[in-house]
Design a protein around this motif. Structure first.
Motif, PDB file in Angstrom:
ATOM      1  N   SER A  42      31.368  15.635  83.017  1.00  0.00           N
ATOM      2  CA  SER A  42      31.907  15.334  84.344  1.00  0.00           C
ATOM      3  C   SER A  42      33.042  16.308  84.689  1.00  0.00           C
ATOM      4  O   SER A  42      33.106  16.823  85.812  1.00  0.00           O
TER       5      SER A  42
ATOM      6  N   ARG B  83      27.638  16.162  88.629  1.00  0.00           N
ATOM      7  CA  ARG B  83      27.723  14.894  89.375  1.00  0.00           C
ATOM      8  C   ARG B  83      26.952  13.834  88.609  1.00  0.00           C
ATOM      9  O   ARG B  83      25.753  13.984  88.389  1.00  0.00           O
ATOM     10  N   LEU B  84      27.652  12.777  88.242  1.00  0.00           N
ATOM     11  CA  LEU B  84      27.044  11.816  87.328  1.00  0.00           C
ATOM     12  C   LEU B  84      27.002  10.402  87.883  1.00  0.00           C
ATOM     13  O   LEU B  84      28.037   9.817  88.219  1.00  0.00           O
TER      14      LEU B  84
ATOM     15  N   LEU C 156      39.010  10.135  83.876  1.00  0.00           N
ATOM     16  CA  LEU C 156      38.067  10.365  84.981  1.00  0.00           C
ATOM     17  C   LEU C 156      38.312   9.378  86.110  1.00  0.00           C
ATOM     18  O   LEU C 156      38.796   8.274  85.901  1.00  0.00           O
TER      19      LEU C 156
ATOM     20  N   THR D 219      36.453   6.952  88.684  1.00  0.00           N
ATOM     21  CA  THR D 219      35.154   6.270  88.652  1.00  0.00           C
ATOM     22  C   THR D 219      35.083   5.224  89.756  1.00  0.00           C
ATOM     23  O   THR D 219      36.107   4.780  90.274  1.00  0.00           O
TER      24      THR D 219
ATOM     25  N   LEU E  10      30.357  10.939  94.419  1.00  0.00           N
ATOM     26  CA  LEU E  10      29.832  11.979  93.512  1.00  0.00           C
ATOM     27  C   LEU E  10      30.337  13.348  93.941  1.00  0.00           C
ATOM     28  O   LEU E  10      30.742  14.163  93.101  1.00  0.00           O
TER      29      LEU E  10
ATOM     30  N   GLY F 206      33.615  14.177  92.703  1.00  0.00           N
ATOM     31  CA  GLY F 206      33.763  14.282  91.253  1.00  0.00           C
ATOM     32  C   GLY F 206      33.961  12.957  90.541  1.00  0.00           C
ATOM     33  O   GLY F 206      34.301  12.926  89.361  1.00  0.00           O
TER      34      GLY F 206
ATOM     35  N   VAL G 157      32.661   9.545  88.792  1.00  0.00           N
ATOM     36  CA  VAL G 157      31.463   9.013  88.147  1.00  0.00           C
ATOM     37  C   VAL G 157      31.167   7.660  88.800  1.00  0.00           C
ATOM     38  O   VAL G 157      32.056   6.816  88.907  1.00  0.00           O
TER      39      VAL G 157
END
Ligand code: UDP
Length: 237
Positions: free
Chosen positions: A41, A46-47, A96, A98, A122, A125, A127
């Motif tokens: 990530s 893009r996760l 991260l 999220t 996404l 950036g 998750v």
């Protein structure tokens, strides 16, 4: 690093989060998976994540013990939300950003699933963890993974398992089992290879999204598959 896939839907089974314990969540295992996810990530992939609930409840298993199937499936979907919150916490401890988006509204915990908003996250950036499966009983989180992958325009579905990929027979029971490097969805159905349920497979086939089935227990595999290194089995249309 040049990744082969830019937008990825990673499907992790609930069981993968339980580590060596027989039920529920093992925080060390969740952290370990989160650190692998964080690595890719941070590098710009893009996760989207779909996490199962099988470490807590599966509707079919509850129905086999006498519960109403739909109630059991609701319990299974709630289990996926517990797992999603655990993974969100672990990913945030990795630094991260999220979001959890649930197919069933639980606005005190997480956002409802809104496709455009998910895509925006996404792009920024973040998750995005898609929780509560599809929101409907009689389906699995594999189907939810294919559905969300289609909706966010994922290049690939990564299906994490405990074995190295798809074999012609059960590699745990048969040491001569042969690993496929590549196979198409129709053969997976015809040969009754137990990878994903047929609803998930046919949706992936119709929407032309490839899947890589790989071993999550081998460290570094998430990154390798996204880089396009030959890991696991590639299933294509
Ligand atoms: N489930 C459901 N609808 C969905 C996704 C999941 O009813 O769209 C329920 C179903 O009971 C399922 C459980 O949630 O058994 C947990 O999901 P799954 O079995 O796919 O989890 P995994 O095997 O990946 O851990």
């Amino acid at each position: 690093m040049p990744f082969r896939y830019q937008t990825v839907l990673l499907k992790i089974s609930g069981e993968a989060l339980q580590g060596q314990t027989g039920f529920g969540l093992d925080p060390d295992t969740v952290d370990d998976i989160a650190s692998q996810i964080a690595e890719v990530s941070r590098e710009g992939v893009r996760l989207g994540l779909v996490i199962g609930g099988g470490n807590i409840f599966r509707g079919q298993a509850l129905a086999d013990r006498g519960l109403n199937r739909v109630t059991g499936d609701h319990m299974g979907m709630l289990a996926t939300v517990i797992n999603a919150l655990a993974m969100q916490d672990a990913l945030e401890r990795q630094g991260l950003e999220t979001r959890v988006q649930s197919a069933i509204r639980m606005v005190e915990f997480c956002e409802p699933f809104i496709r455009r908003r998910a895509i925006r996250h996404l792009e920024k950036g973040r998750v995005v963890i898609f929780a509560a499966g599809t929101g409907n009983p009689y389906l699995t989180t594999d189907t939810a993974a294919v559905l969300r992958a289609s909706e966010i325009g994922a290049d690939i579905i990564l299906k994490a398992t405990k074995v190295d990929g798809i074999y012609d027979c059960d590699p745990v029971k048969n040491k001569d089992a042969k690993l496929y490097e590549q196979i198409n969805y129709m053969d997976v159905i015809k040969l009754k290879l137990r990878v994903m349920d047929t609803t998930a497979i046919s949706l992936a086939m119709e929407n032309r999204i490839p899947t890589i089935v790989f071993n999550l227990q081998t460290k570094g595999n998430i990154k390798k598959t996204i880089l396009g290194e030959p890991v696991g089995t590639l299933v294509t249309e």
